[in-house]
Scaffold this motif. Structure first.
Motif, short mmCIF file in Angstrom:
data_model
loop_
_atom_site.label_atom_id
_atom_site.label_comp_id
_atom_site.label_asym_id
_atom_site.label_seq_id
_atom_site.Cartn_x
_atom_site.Cartn_y
_atom_site.Cartn_z
N GLU A 13 -37.49 -27.79 -25.03
CA GLU A 13 -36.71 -27.18 -26.09
C GLU A 13 -35.93 -28.21 -26.91
O GLU A 13 -34.96 -27.87 -27.57
CB GLU A 13 -35.76 -26.11 -25.55
CG GLU A 13 -36.32 -25.18 -24.48
CD GLU A 13 -37.60 -24.44 -24.88
OE1 GLU A 13 -37.95 -24.44 -26.07
OE2 GLU A 13 -38.25 -23.87 -24.00
N VAL A 16 -35.14 -27.59 -30.62
CA VAL A 16 -33.97 -26.86 -31.11
C VAL A 16 -33.00 -27.83 -31.77
O VAL A 16 -32.47 -27.56 -32.86
CB VAL A 16 -33.28 -26.09 -29.96
CG1 VAL A 16 -31.97 -25.49 -30.43
CG2 VAL A 16 -34.20 -25.00 -29.42
N SER A 64 -29.52 -17.65 -35.01
CA SER A 64 -30.65 -17.34 -34.12
C SER A 64 -30.85 -18.43 -33.07
O SER A 64 -31.14 -18.12 -31.90
CB SER A 64 -31.93 -17.16 -34.94
OG SER A 64 -31.85 -16.01 -35.76
N LEU A 65 -30.67 -19.67 -33.45
CA LEU A 65 -30.78 -20.76 -32.48
C LEU A 65 -29.67 -20.68 -31.44
O LEU A 65 -29.88 -21.01 -30.26
CB LEU A 65 -30.75 -22.11 -33.19
CG LEU A 65 -31.97 -22.46 -34.04
CD1 LEU A 65 -31.77 -23.81 -34.73
CD2 LEU A 65 -33.24 -22.49 -33.20
N PHE A 68 -30.73 -17.96 -29.07
CA PHE A 68 -31.81 -18.53 -28.27
C PHE A 68 -31.25 -19.39 -27.14
O PHE A 68 -31.63 -19.25 -25.97
CB PHE A 68 -32.73 -19.36 -29.17
CG PHE A 68 -33.93 -19.93 -28.48
CD1 PHE A 68 -35.14 -19.24 -28.50
CD2 PHE A 68 -33.88 -21.16 -27.84
CE1 PHE A 68 -36.27 -19.78 -27.88
CE2 PHE A 68 -35.00 -21.69 -27.21
CZ PHE A 68 -36.20 -21.01 -27.24
N GLY A 219 -32.42 -14.05 -32.30
CA GLY A 219 -32.62 -15.28 -31.53
C GLY A 219 -32.70 -15.01 -30.04
O GLY A 219 -33.49 -15.61 -29.32
N ASN A 226 -39.93 -16.26 -25.50
CA ASN A 226 -40.23 -17.63 -25.08
C ASN A 226 -40.43 -17.72 -23.58
O ASN A 226 -41.34 -18.39 -23.09
CB ASN A 226 -39.08 -18.55 -25.52
CG ASN A 226 -39.32 -20.00 -25.16
OD1 ASN A 226 -40.37 -20.56 -25.42
ND2 ASN A 226 -38.34 -20.62 -24.51
N THR A 276 -37.09 -16.43 -39.90
CA THR A 276 -36.68 -17.04 -38.63
C THR A 276 -37.64 -16.70 -37.49
O THR A 276 -38.05 -17.60 -36.75
CB THR A 276 -35.25 -16.62 -38.26
OG1 THR A 276 -34.36 -17.04 -39.29
CG2 THR A 276 -34.82 -17.27 -36.95
N MET A 280 -39.71 -19.63 -35.59
CA MET A 280 -39.48 -19.91 -34.18
C MET A 280 -40.70 -19.60 -33.31
O MET A 280 -41.00 -20.32 -32.36
CB MET A 280 -38.24 -19.16 -33.68
CG MET A 280 -36.95 -19.64 -34.33
SD MET A 280 -35.45 -18.78 -33.77
CE MET A 280 -35.31 -19.39 -32.09
#
Length: 376
Positions: A13, A16, A64-65, A68, A219, A226, A276, A280
């Motif tokens: 990740e 990110v 959103s990140l 996440f 997110g 994910n 988004t 993603m």
């Protein structure tokens, strides 16, 4: 399970951080660059006009990140009762607050030096709004406004989202399976979109909170996907990834041809609902995109992204003040001025990050002292 998630985050990740670096560049050097008194065209306007015009909407991607990251790093701990609310919120605040407070004080000092002139884009320089900033409730909680260091409104909203996420998981964990929270997050995101469309401007029920709910919990839902996608075979992941990427590029091409408003309608809704997720999902499913976003220059920008995001606007106003004070006659439209400004601001953000990090270590040691916190 949590150890495996943290290991996965460290190894897979990194993208990110790379994406955060790009987003901070868009905010600092495109969207807010227009706050300079520019006569004529913007620098490289023919190439980057879209970023100058709509760059502020990448804040939705930041939300959103953040969602996440919270799912990947904390959901399992919250669900299993491995972390108390006090410990959780202390850790989140300790990560943000030193840098936030520093830039708030810089903004206050500069505004006093400027004798409350109009160099600052954001109004409400008073004791009440300073207090709201200090307690991280300057935007969305009691009023939908920006004050002092305007871009820091993001911090206020994201703290509210952290609290809400913890309460949702902790209060419903006996009734909902962990794997089913993806539907809860989608429902909350939809509720945020509906709240935004109402146009309400009430404490905790306004456009700022609505944008946080919509983007942050999208997110969260993408993070759940994910985790699920780890079990997919490479063919399925490539199919999902390339479908998302082709869709994203197709929308962009059509928007360039026919106009963004014509194709997308409400652009603020388009970014969290369409842009988004497609972006993603593309990155999650396509390893080559992850590798691109994990190159060292982007990871470097990711490390200084929050410093750049918070400090660039006060320094912009300092530049405007000095330009007027000493009759420097800076041509903000000149491409070399723009490039020089970008390089200097990034290096100053790096220096600021180093200084704040030293203070931050002591602050974290104090605020995250969990001797008396209990797991519930």
């Amino acid at each position: 399970m949590q150890n495996s998630l943290e290991s996965s985050k460290q190894n897979n990740e990194k993208w990110v951080d790379g994406l955060k670096g790009i987003l901070a560049i868009v905010i600092a050097f495109f969207w807010h660059y227009k706050d300079f008194p520019i006569s004529g065209n913007l620098p490289f306007q023919n190439i980057f006009l879209t970023l100058f015009k709509y760059g502020g909407l990448v804040v939705e991607v930041f939300f959103s990140l953040s969602g996440f990251g919270m799912i990947m790093g904390y959901e399992s701990k919250i669900y299993n009762g491995e972390i108390s609310f006090g410990s959780y919120i202390k850790r989140r605040i300790s990560k943000i607050y030193p840098l936030f407070l520093e830039t708030l004080l810089i903004t206050l000092i500069l505004n006093v030096i400027f004798a409350f002139t109009d160099y600052f884009t954001y109004p409400f320089f008073d004791a009440y709004h300073f207090f709201l900033n200090v307690i991280l409730l300057q935007s969305g909680a009691f009023e939908a406004t920006q004050s002092y260091n305007g871009p820091s409104w993001f911090i206020s909203i994201v703290i509210c989202m952290y609290v809400l996420l913890f309460l949702i998981i902790r209060l419903t964990r006996d009734k909902i399976r962990n794997s089913s929270y993806i539907y809860v997050y989608i429902f909350i995101a939809i509720s945020g979109g509906m709240l935004y469309m109402t146009g309400w401007n009430l404490p905790f029920f306004n456009s700022y909170i609505a944008r946080g709910l919509l983007s942050f919990f999208i997110g969260c839902a993408i993070a759940k996907f994910n985790i699920i996608s780890k079990s997919f075979n490479s063919r399925l992941k490539n199919f999902i990834g390339y479908t998302a990427l082709v869709s994203l590029v197709s929308v962009w091409v059509l928007s360039r041809i026919f106009g963004y408003e014509t194709v997308l309608g409400n652009i603020l809704m388009y970014v969290p609902i369409v842009f988004t997720p497609l972006l993603m999902l593309s990155i999650i499913c396509l390893d080559w995109l992850k590798r691109i976003l994990s190159i060292k220059p982007l990871l470097y920008l990711g490390r200084v992204s929050m410093s750049l995001y918070l400090i660039h606007h006060p320094l912009m106003n300092l530049i405007m003040y000095l330009n007027t004070k000493f009759a420097l006659n800076i041509n903000y439209s000149f491409e070399l001025i723009w490039l020089g400004y970008m390089i200097i601001m990034i290096k100053l953000s790096e220096l600021n990050q180093i200084i704040v990090t030293k203070v931050d270590r002591s602050f974290k040691k104090w605020i995250t002292n969990d001797k008396h916190s209990k797991t519930v």
